[in-house]
Design an enzyme around this catalytic site. Structure first.
Site, mmCIF file in Angstrom:
data_model
loop_
_atom_site.group_PDB
_atom_site.id
_atom_site.type_symbol
_atom_site.label_atom_id
_atom_site.label_comp_id
_atom_site.label_asym_id
_atom_site.label_seq_id
_atom_site.Cartn_x
_atom_site.Cartn_y
_atom_site.Cartn_z
ATOM 1 N N TYR A 204 0.636 -1.054 -0.022
ATOM 2 C CA TYR A 204 0.218 -0.009 0.192
ATOM 3 C C TYR A 204 1.125 0.934 -0.220
ATOM 4 O O TYR A 204 1.027 1.404 0.399
ATOM 5 C CB TYR A 204 -1.044 -0.239 1.337
ATOM 6 C CG TYR A 204 -2.117 -1.119 1.434
ATOM 7 C CD1 TYR A 204 -3.168 -0.568 0.171
ATOM 8 C CD2 TYR A 204 -1.883 -2.568 1.505
ATOM 9 C CE1 TYR A 204 -4.025 -2.347 0.154
ATOM 10 C CE2 TYR A 204 -2.866 -3.642 1.654
ATOM 11 C CZ TYR A 204 -3.392 -2.858 0.466
ATOM 12 O OH TYR A 204 -4.471 -4.640 0.715
ATOM 13 N N SER A 205 0.368 2.057 -1.252
ATOM 14 C CA SER A 205 1.416 3.382 -0.930
ATOM 15 C C SER A 205 0.887 4.149 -0.057
ATOM 16 O O SER A 205 -0.460 4.485 0.852
ATOM 17 C CB SER A 205 0.556 4.346 -2.350
ATOM 18 O OG SER A 205 1.324 3.308 -3.331
ATOM 19 N N CYS A 372 -0.586 7.761 -10.659
ATOM 20 C CA CYS A 372 -0.618 5.956 -10.018
ATOM 21 C C CYS A 372 -2.278 5.995 -10.562
ATOM 22 O O CYS A 372 -2.886 6.241 -10.536
ATOM 23 C CB CYS A 372 -0.458 5.843 -8.801
ATOM 24 S SG CYS A 372 -0.359 4.520 -7.732
ATOM 25 N N GLU A 412 3.419 4.399 -11.490
ATOM 26 C CA GLU A 412 3.037 3.008 -10.759
ATOM 27 C C GLU A 412 1.779 2.049 -10.289
ATOM 28 O O GLU A 412 1.018 3.150 -10.240
ATOM 29 C CB GLU A 412 3.459 3.717 -8.850
ATOM 30 C CG GLU A 412 3.385 2.002 -7.879
ATOM 31 C CD GLU A 412 3.741 2.284 -6.687
ATOM 32 O OE1 GLU A 412 5.639 2.080 -6.835
ATOM 33 O OE2 GLU A 412 3.473 2.979 -5.759
ATOM 34 N N TYR A 414 -1.329 -0.773 -10.458
ATOM 35 C CA TYR A 414 -1.408 -2.295 -10.059
ATOM 36 C C TYR A 414 -2.479 -2.557 -10.261
ATOM 37 O O TYR A 414 -3.719 -2.358 -11.220
ATOM 38 C CB TYR A 414 -0.902 -2.313 -8.715
ATOM 39 C CG TYR A 414 -1.467 -1.160 -7.810
ATOM 40 C CD1 TYR A 414 -3.253 -1.103 -7.550
ATOM 41 C CD2 TYR A 414 -1.169 -0.073 -7.348
ATOM 42 C CE1 TYR A 414 -4.058 -0.031 -6.936
ATOM 43 C CE2 TYR A 414 -1.961 1.449 -6.709
ATOM 44 C CZ TYR A 414 -2.986 1.333 -6.597
ATOM 45 O OH TYR A 414 -3.290 2.003 -5.125
HETATM 46 C C1 FAD Z 1 2.879 -0.796 -5.286
HETATM 47 C C2 FAD Z 1 2.291 -1.012 -5.075
HETATM 48 C C3 FAD Z 1 1.548 0.512 -4.505
HETATM 49 C C4 FAD Z 1 -0.010 -0.646 -3.744
HETATM 50 N N1 FAD Z 1 -1.211 1.108 -3.199
HETATM 51 C C5 FAD Z 1 -2.319 0.602 -2.624
HETATM 52 C C6 FAD Z 1 -2.909 1.523 -2.253
HETATM 53 O O1 FAD Z 1 -2.644 2.712 -2.154
HETATM 54 N N2 FAD Z 1 -4.448 1.621 -1.849
HETATM 55 C C7 FAD Z 1 -5.195 0.009 -2.341
HETATM 56 O O2 FAD Z 1 -6.391 0.120 -2.384
HETATM 57 N N3 FAD Z 1 -4.067 -0.796 -2.915
HETATM 58 C C8 FAD Z 1 -3.440 -0.617 -3.017
HETATM 59 N N4 FAD Z 1 -2.530 -1.454 -3.539
HETATM 60 C C9 FAD Z 1 -3.085 -2.625 -4.319
HETATM 61 C C10 FAD Z 1 -2.890 -3.666 -2.817
HETATM 62 O O3 FAD Z 1 -1.476 -4.044 -2.917
HETATM 63 C C11 FAD Z 1 -3.767 -5.231 -2.771
HETATM 64 O O4 FAD Z 1 -2.999 -5.660 -4.292
HETATM 65 C C12 FAD Z 1 -5.090 -4.600 -3.218
HETATM 66 O O5 FAD Z 1 -5.635 -4.434 -1.890
HETATM 67 C C13 FAD Z 1 -5.608 -6.015 -3.606
HETATM 68 O O6 FAD Z 1 -5.719 -6.529 -2.184
HETATM 69 P P1 FAD Z 1 -6.445 -8.048 -1.328
HETATM 70 O O7 FAD Z 1 -5.530 -8.600 -1.167
HETATM 71 O O8 FAD Z 1 -8.100 -7.213 -0.572
HETATM 72 O O9 FAD Z 1 -7.214 -8.676 -2.592
HETATM 73 P P2 FAD Z 1 -7.180 -10.083 -3.153
HETATM 74 O O10 FAD Z 1 -7.852 -11.315 -1.984
HETATM 75 O O11 FAD Z 1 -5.148 -9.831 -3.729
HETATM 76 O O12 FAD Z 1 -7.790 -9.948 -4.642
HETATM 77 C C14 FAD Z 1 -8.610 -10.764 -4.810
HETATM 78 C C15 FAD Z 1 -8.708 -10.468 -6.361
HETATM 79 O O13 FAD Z 1 -9.113 -9.012 -6.727
HETATM 80 C C16 FAD Z 1 -8.471 -8.549 -7.795
HETATM 81 N N5 FAD Z 1 -7.982 -7.604 -7.092
HETATM 82 C C17 FAD Z 1 -6.717 -7.356 -6.349
HETATM 83 N N6 FAD Z 1 -6.974 -5.876 -6.301
HETATM 84 C C18 FAD Z 1 -7.565 -5.039 -7.245
HETATM 85 C C19 FAD Z 1 -7.782 -4.056 -7.057
HETATM 86 N N7 FAD Z 1 -6.970 -3.285 -6.837
HETATM 87 N N8 FAD Z 1 -9.139 -3.394 -7.841
HETATM 88 C C20 FAD Z 1 -9.469 -4.273 -8.656
HETATM 89 N N9 FAD Z 1 -9.608 -5.901 -8.584
HETATM 90 C C21 FAD Z 1 -8.692 -6.522 -7.943
HETATM 91 C C22 FAD Z 1 -7.249 -9.729 -8.055
HETATM 92 O O14 FAD Z 1 -6.653 -10.088 -9.232
HETATM 93 C C23 FAD Z 1 -8.037 -11.195 -6.645
HETATM 94 O O15 FAD Z 1 -9.502 -11.335 -8.079
HETATM 95 C C24 FAD Z 1 -1.171 -1.220 -4.665
HETATM 96 C C25 FAD Z 1 0.060 -2.289 -4.499
HETATM 97 C C26 FAD Z 1 0.816 -2.576 -4.982
HETATM 98 C C27 FAD Z 1 1.855 -2.989 -6.006
#
Ligand code: FAD
Ligand code: SF4
Ligand code: SF4
Length: 414
Positions: A204-205, A372, A412, A414
């Site tokens: 998370y950023s 981003c 960045e 994701y």
């Molecule tokens: C460098 C970096 C910075 C990030 N900063 C932020 C941030 O500031 N705020 C933030 O909310 N997230 C951010 N993310 C994304 C975050 O890391 C997670 O991927 C996101 O919160 C989903 O994780 P989860 O465990 O809830 O879902 P998971 O259990 O990992 O995934 C559930 C399902 O949802 C899908 N999915 C995953 N992410 C998303 C999404 N964002 N939108 C729609 N579908 C998705 C997956 O493909 C999967 O099918 C960032 C990622 C990176 C790499």
């Protein structure tokens, strides 16, 4: 570098440090020859495929990818070995000798150059702006995370909005957690996955500036969207985002990091920043804007221009506070794609509408550009840059490597 003849049996084997790797998949996506693969446990490098082009090194947010060992060419660490590791193997006396990177000797300089240009489209080999502060990275690993306490959690988007985005404040007490605007942290959700393995961390950023959300209290803020459907729109309950959005004041959270040594803001007076984001991509932009806002009275100059896309105003995190910022402090351009009765506008449409300003900023060596949000936004934004350059008699494909070389272009998604 060619190996001296007496060490011709040696090769430098490219490995990934499983202790630090956060399994973000960046390297696998970026490797031009598909040398990286993974199982549910580790990311690994195929010895026979990796040509040592180094395209994966700078985009890796943790440095885990930059691991090398000398091995006997005939007996490298196998994929099965690498999948089973919790730690990298110790160095041996072979590591004191000179050895060639497998494949590197066969890679012509021309191919290397083409590879660099090809990977530039995905963020490219990245550098931090010359005036960025020195970041700390990787202080807390998944094996030894830091415990933070939740001191705030409130919903940023309207109650009836389709996206549920939260502003979370984490406090680190007396344990150091130095962070800069643009860096990220890892959060390890508690519990195990359906195979009984502990959940992997999610990144998370950080949405607050370097001195904290509440200045000088060793705390930071995040902007987290509750994932309730996957990227195709099918129902899916995101593990980490739901955990974070449901946290209560006083809850303890396992945190790793900080991560990121290139997506950092310039610090020199007079530097301008162009920020382009959608949804939670606003987190690093808020951090940078807050940094500048808190130093407004120093009149350090430099422009801030923000392009911010969302479905509707109710879905925009930080919409209210952004509206209150003086116009001569930040030039804000919203784009809403689902406001009833209004034509759809995406962030790239807002960029095109400000073509003159955007072109001027692309040309200005003192302006740094940050993008981003979700992966899907990137192509539209780059297409808008391409069109704006073309309309002004410039060539985006020629400009982009120059921006990267000057550390002026940071993506960045994701
Ligand atoms: C460098 C970096 C910075 C990030 N900063 C932020 C941030 O500031 N705020 C933030 O909310 N997230 C951010 N993310 C994304 C975050 O890391 C997670 O991927 C996101 O919160 C989903 O994780 P989860 O465990 O809830 O879902 P998971 O259990 O990992 O995934 C559930 C399902 O949802 C899908 N999915 C995953 N992410 C998303 C999404 N964002 N939108 C729609 N579908 C998705 C997956 O493909 C999967 O099918 C960032 C990622 C990176 C790499
Ligand atoms: S942390 Fe680095 S090595 Fe690990 S998956 Fe991400 S980019 Fe690859
Ligand atoms: S060094 Fe190049 S070939 Fe090797 S894994 Fe990294 S990107 Fe792939």
């Amino acid at each position: 570098m060619n190996a001296p003849a007496e060490h011709a049996n040696l090769a430098r084997q490219h490995l990934i440090d499983p202790e630090i790797c956060i399994r973000c998949n960046t390297c696998e996506e970026i490797c031009p020859v598909d040398a990286i693969t993974h199982d549910s446990r580790n990311y690994v490098v195929k010895f026979d495929t990796c040509n040592g082009c180094l395209a994966c090194i700078s985009p890796c947010p943790t440095g885990a990818i930059d691991s090398w060992r000398n091995v006997d060419k005939a007996a490298p660490h196998s994929l099965a070995d690498q999948y089973s590791w919790d730690y990298l193997p110790d160095t041996t006396e072979l590591d004191q000798l000179e050895a060639t990177v497998m494949g590197a000797a066969e890679l012509p300089a021309e191919v290397q150059q083409i590879t660099e240009v090809a990977t530039a489209g995905q963020g490219g080999p990245a550098l931090a702006p010359w005036s960025a502060s020195h970041p700390y990275v990787n202080i807390y690993s998944p094996a030894a995370p830091i415990t933070a306490t939740v001191t705030g959690n409130y919903r940023l988007t309207a109650e009836d909005a389709s996206s549920d985005i939260h502003h979370i404040v984490l406090d680190f007490g007396t344990t150091p957690f130095p962070i800069l605007e643009g860096q990220s942290i890892g959060i390890i959700p508690p519990g195990t996955d359906d195979k009984g393995k502990p959940h992997l961390l999610r990144m998370y950023s950080v949405a607050s500036p370097r001195e904290g959300e509440r200045p000088h209290y060793n705390n930071l803020a995040l902007t987290v969207k509750r994932v309730v459907e996957d990227h195709e729109g099918k129902p899916a309950r995101g593990v980490a985002s739901n955990y974070v959005c449901d946290l209560k004041k006083g809850d303890k959270v396992q945190v790793t990091g900080p991560y990121g040594s290139t997506y950092l803001m310039p610090n020199h007076p007079g530097s301008s920043i162009m920020m382009i984001c959608t949804g939670t991509g606003s987190a690093p932009m808020r951090a940078m804007t807050e940094r500048r806002r808190r130093r407004m009275d120093r009149k350090e100059g430099g422009e801030l221009v923000l392009f911010f896309g969302a479905r509707a105003p109710e879905e925009l995190p930080y919409f209210g506070p952004l509206q209150k910022l003086p116009k001569d402090f930040i030039d804000i351009n919203f784009a809403f794609s689902r406001v009833p009765g209004e034509p759809k506008r995406y962030v790239q449409d807002a960029i095109r509408e400000r073509a003159d300003k955007v072109f001027q900023m692309l040309q200005d060596d003192n302006c740094y550009i940050y993008i981003c949000g979700l992966k899907g936004m990137e192509a539209g934004v780059l297409e808008a840059f391409r069109d704006i350059c073309r309309a002004n008699g410039a060539d985006w494909d020629a400009l982009r490597p120059q921006l990267l070389a000057k550390a002026r272009f940071h993506v960045e998604t994701y």
